[in-house]
Design a protein around this motif. Structure first.
Motif, PDB file in Angstrom:
ATOM      1  N   TYR A 122       0.773  -1.206   0.129  1.00 22.97           N
ATOM      2  CA  TYR A 122       0.123   0.145   0.064  1.00 22.97           C
ATOM      3  C   TYR A 122       0.911   1.249  -0.052  1.00 22.97           C
ATOM      4  CZ  TYR A 122      -4.827   1.460   0.058  1.00 22.97           C
ATOM      5  OH  TYR A 122      -6.067   2.114  -0.060  1.00 22.97           O
ATOM      6  N   ALA A 123       2.241   1.243   0.844  1.00 19.51           N
ATOM      7  CA  ALA A 123       2.906   2.197   0.518  1.00 19.51           C
ATOM      8  C   ALA A 123       3.366   2.560  -0.784  1.00 19.51           C
ATOM      9  CB  ALA A 123       4.009   1.931   1.516  1.00 19.51           C
ATOM     10  N   ALA A 124       3.854   1.428  -1.367  1.00 20.32           N
ATOM     11  CA  ALA A 124       4.343   1.563  -2.915  1.00 20.32           C
ATOM     12  C   ALA A 124       3.146   2.125  -3.769  1.00 20.32           C
ATOM     13  CB  ALA A 124       4.699   0.149  -3.291  1.00 20.32           C
ATOM     14  N   ILE A 125       1.998   1.694  -3.644  1.00 20.73           N
ATOM     15  CA  ILE A 125       0.907   2.316  -4.518  1.00 20.73           C
ATOM     16  C   ILE A 125       0.837   3.756  -4.136  1.00 20.73           C
ATOM     17  CG2 ILE A 125      -1.715   2.050  -4.589  1.00 20.73           C
ATOM     18  CD1 ILE A 125      -1.406  -0.852  -4.209  1.00 20.73           C
ATOM     19  N   LEU A 126       0.887   4.070  -2.916  1.00 20.54           N
ATOM     20  CA  LEU A 126       0.661   5.526  -2.573  1.00 20.54           C
ATOM     21  C   LEU A 126       1.569   6.549  -2.921  1.00 20.54           C
ATOM     22  CD1 LEU A 126      -1.040   7.507  -0.430  1.00 20.54           C
ATOM     23  CD2 LEU A 126       0.321   6.796   1.068  1.00 20.54           C
ATOM     24  N   ILE A 127       2.904   5.819  -2.999  1.00 22.65           N
ATOM     25  CA  ILE A 127       4.100   6.426  -3.849  1.00 22.65           C
ATOM     26  C   ILE A 127       3.948   6.593  -5.170  1.00 22.65           C
ATOM     27  CG2 ILE A 127       6.686   6.174  -3.956  1.00 22.65           C
ATOM     28  CD1 ILE A 127       6.574   5.134  -1.301  1.00 22.65           C
ATOM     29  N   ARG A 128       3.485   5.690  -5.903  1.00 22.63           N
ATOM     30  CA  ARG A 128       3.590   5.131  -7.385  1.00 22.63           C
ATOM     31  C   ARG A 128       2.342   4.879  -8.006  1.00 22.63           C
ATOM     32  NH1 ARG A 128       7.805   3.496 -10.204  1.00 22.63           N
ATOM     33  NH2 ARG A 128       6.227   3.740 -11.906  1.00 22.63           N
ATOM     34  N   ASP A 130       0.628   5.341 -10.266  1.00 23.53           N
ATOM     35  CA  ASP A 130       0.633   5.451 -11.613  1.00 23.53           C
ATOM     36  C   ASP A 130       1.258   3.815 -12.302  1.00 23.53           C
ATOM     37  OD1 ASP A 130       3.052   6.030 -10.529  1.00 23.53           O
ATOM     38  OD2 ASP A 130       3.824   6.574 -12.760  1.00 23.53           O
ATOM     39  N   MET A 131       1.786   3.178 -11.053  1.00 24.26           N
ATOM     40  CA  MET A 131       2.277   1.864 -11.671  1.00 24.26           C
ATOM     41  C   MET A 131       1.140   0.886 -12.255  1.00 24.26           C
ATOM     42  SD  MET A 131       4.543   0.430  -8.451  1.00 24.26           S
ATOM     43  CE  MET A 131       3.401   0.473  -7.419  1.00 24.26           C
ATOM     44  N   SER A 132       1.526   0.134 -12.996  1.00 27.99           N
ATOM     45  CA  SER A 132       0.584  -0.871 -13.592  1.00 27.99           C
ATOM     46  C   SER A 132       0.807  -2.349 -12.831  1.00 27.99           C
ATOM     47  CB  SER A 132       0.577  -1.076 -15.189  1.00 27.99           C
ATOM     48  OG  SER A 132       0.172   0.079 -15.508  1.00 27.99           O
ATOM     49  N   LEU A 133      -0.215  -3.047 -12.370  1.00 32.18           N
ATOM     50  CA  LEU A 133       0.120  -4.381 -11.824  1.00 32.18           C
ATOM     51  C   LEU A 133      -0.498  -5.487 -12.639  1.00 32.18           C
ATOM     52  CD1 LEU A 133      -0.856  -3.477  -8.016  1.00 32.18           C
ATOM     53  CD2 LEU A 133       1.246  -3.287  -9.312  1.00 32.18           C
ATOM     54  N   TYR A 134       0.068  -6.716 -13.028  1.00 34.96           N
ATOM     55  CA  TYR A 134      -0.393  -7.814 -13.558  1.00 34.96           C
ATOM     56  C   TYR A 134      -0.648  -8.824 -12.683  1.00 34.96           C
ATOM     57  CZ  TYR A 134       1.418  -5.214 -17.899  1.00 34.96           C
ATOM     58  OH  TYR A 134       1.563  -4.223 -18.955  1.00 34.96           O
ATOM     59  N   MET A 135      -2.147  -8.902 -12.711  1.00 29.90           N
ATOM     60  CA  MET A 135      -2.402 -10.300 -12.019  1.00 29.90           C
ATOM     61  C   MET A 135      -2.381 -11.596 -12.684  1.00 29.90           C
ATOM     62  SD  MET A 135      -2.840  -8.543  -9.348  1.00 29.90           S
ATOM     63  CE  MET A 135      -3.423  -9.774  -8.215  1.00 29.90           C
ATOM     64  N   PHE A 136      -2.049 -12.800 -12.132  1.00 28.15           N
ATOM     65  CA  PHE A 136      -2.157 -13.817 -13.075  1.00 28.15           C
ATOM     66  C   PHE A 136      -3.587 -14.309 -13.754  1.00 28.15           C
ATOM     67  CE2 PHE A 136       0.870 -14.678  -9.023  1.00 28.15           C
ATOM     68  CZ  PHE A 136       1.886 -14.930 -10.159  1.00 28.15           C
ATOM     69  N   ALA A 144      -2.435   0.833 -10.111  1.00 30.81           N
ATOM     70  CA  ALA A 144      -1.938   0.322  -9.076  1.00 30.81           C
ATOM     71  C   ALA A 144      -3.034   0.913  -7.706  1.00 30.81           C
ATOM     72  CB  ALA A 144      -0.708   0.767  -8.586  1.00 30.81           C
ATOM     73  N   TYR A 145      -3.332   1.950  -8.285  1.00 33.42           N
ATOM     74  CA  TYR A 145      -4.463   2.658  -7.217  1.00 33.42           C
ATOM     75  C   TYR A 145      -5.782   1.889  -7.004  1.00 33.42           C
ATOM     76  CZ  TYR A 145      -7.033   5.128 -10.918  1.00 33.42           C
ATOM     77  OH  TYR A 145      -7.719   5.503 -12.050  1.00 33.42           O
ATOM     78  N   LEU A 146      -6.438   1.480  -8.400  1.00 31.51           N
ATOM     79  CA  LEU A 146      -7.516   0.610  -8.461  1.00 31.51           C
ATOM     80  C   LEU A 146      -7.319  -0.756  -7.612  1.00 31.51           C
ATOM     81  CD1 LEU A 146      -8.814   1.467 -12.309  1.00 31.51           C
ATOM     82  CD2 LEU A 146      -9.667   2.146 -10.053  1.00 31.51           C
ATOM     83  N   PHE A 147      -6.207  -1.360  -7.919  1.00 29.80           N
ATOM     84  CA  PHE A 147      -5.850  -2.658  -7.274  1.00 29.80           C
ATOM     85  C   PHE A 147      -5.866  -2.355  -5.668  1.00 29.80           C
ATOM     86  CE2 PHE A 147      -3.079  -5.314  -5.077  1.00 29.80           C
ATOM     87  CZ  PHE A 147      -3.391  -6.587  -5.545  1.00 29.80           C
ATOM     88  N   GLY A 148      -5.127  -1.272  -5.122  1.00 29.09           N
ATOM     89  CA  GLY A 148      -5.425  -1.086  -3.855  1.00 29.09           C
ATOM     90  C   GLY A 148      -6.521  -0.841  -3.301  1.00 29.09           C
ATOM     91  N   ILE A 149      -7.281   0.058  -3.884  1.00 27.64           N
ATOM     92  CA  ILE A 149      -8.642   0.182  -3.174  1.00 27.64           C
ATOM     93  C   ILE A 149      -9.680  -1.012  -3.338  1.00 27.64           C
ATOM     94  CG2 ILE A 149     -10.940   1.397  -3.742  1.00 27.64           C
ATOM     95  CD1 ILE A 149      -9.093   3.643  -4.984  1.00 27.64           C
ATOM     96  N   GLY A 150      -9.610  -1.774  -4.425  1.00 27.02           N
ATOM     97  CA  GLY A 150     -10.225  -3.035  -4.519  1.00 27.02           C
ATOM     98  C   GLY A 150     -10.032  -4.035  -3.706  1.00 27.02           C
ATOM     99  N   TYR A 151      -8.450  -4.089  -3.320  1.00 28.74           N
ATOM    100  CA  TYR A 151      -7.903  -5.229  -2.432  1.00 28.74           C
ATOM    101  C   TYR A 151      -8.431  -4.858  -1.150  1.00 28.74           C
ATOM    102  CZ  TYR A 151      -4.760  -7.827   0.095  1.00 28.74           C
ATOM    103  OH  TYR A 151      -4.101  -8.878   0.745  1.00 28.74           O
TER     104      TYR A 151
END
Length: 216
Positions: A122-128, A130-136, A144-151
């Motif tokens: 969550y710290a990484a998402i707050l810092i960045r 704009d990152m894009s995360l790839y899920m299996f 990243a921010y959508l993933f963090g909120i959804g998680y």
């Protein structure tokens, strides 16, 4: 090739060594796991030690794999010492939230670095954000921010419905730790990326409101 910092290597090594010691020594595992009854009797070391135990190799690998991918983002922005501080505070806050929600369930037990690792995530998402995360299981990148909120929204749902043998409350407490400590260390994020700071706070506010209104 991603470079591993010394701090990340030490944390991963500690998790591997302590987990494998515990998996081969049942009494060691029982002595240091998170257990509400034992903690309320004064065994506070479990609030910390349980974060280095895992139920099996897959549990360990998943947590360390996640840490591996996000540690450098936090270290680059905050420095090694502050990265360690975020990790430890997230671990403790994750267990504190678990203790709070399960304080009357003396039998309740848990292990794992998930709270600490979620704090780093969550710290990484707050810092960045704009990152894009790839899920299996998802073929397209997720912001990243959508993933963090959804998680975290899923964690609230998991806490409410008691889904699976997963410490959703520890994940959530860890995320709160990562969020709060990162903002304390990098308050300029509030000025430079206020919208993301507010969006990532939404699940935390929802949890607080649901708890106050008795809906959790």
């Amino acid at each position: 090739m991603m470079d591993l910092s010394l701090a990340t290597i030490v944390i991963i090594a500690a998790n591997v060594i302590i987990t494998y010691k515990a998996l081969g020594d049942y009494s060691f595992f029982e002595r240091y796991k998170f257990n509400v009854g034992s903690i309320r009797r004064g065994e506070q070391i479990r609030m910390f030690s349980s974060g280095f135990l895992h139920v099996n190799t897959m549990h360990l690998v998943f947590n360390m794999f996640t840490l591996f991918f996000f540690a450098d983002v936090v270290i680059d922005a905050l420095g090694t010492l502050n990265f360690i501080i975020v990790y430890i505070i997230s671990l403790i806050l994750g267990n504190l939230l678990s203790l709070y929600f399960h304080k009357d369930e003396y039998y309740y037990s848990a292990v794992g670095a998930s709270g600490a690792v979620t704090g780093i995530l969550y710290a990484a998402i707050l810092i960045r954000p704009d990152m894009s995360l790839y899920m299996f299981f998802v073929p397209v990148p997720i912001p990243a921010y959508l993933f963090g909120i959804g998680y975290l929204l899923y964690s609230i749902y998991g806490m409410k419905k008691q889904i699976g043998n997963i410490g959703h409350d520890a994940h959530f407490g860890g995320a709160i730790g990562g969020y709060v400590v990162t903002l304390l260390l990098l308050p300029q994020l509030i000025e430079t990326n206020l919208l993301m700071v507010l969006l990532l706070a939404v699940p935390i506010i929802i949890l607080f409101v649901m708890h106050k209104t008795g809906k959790l």
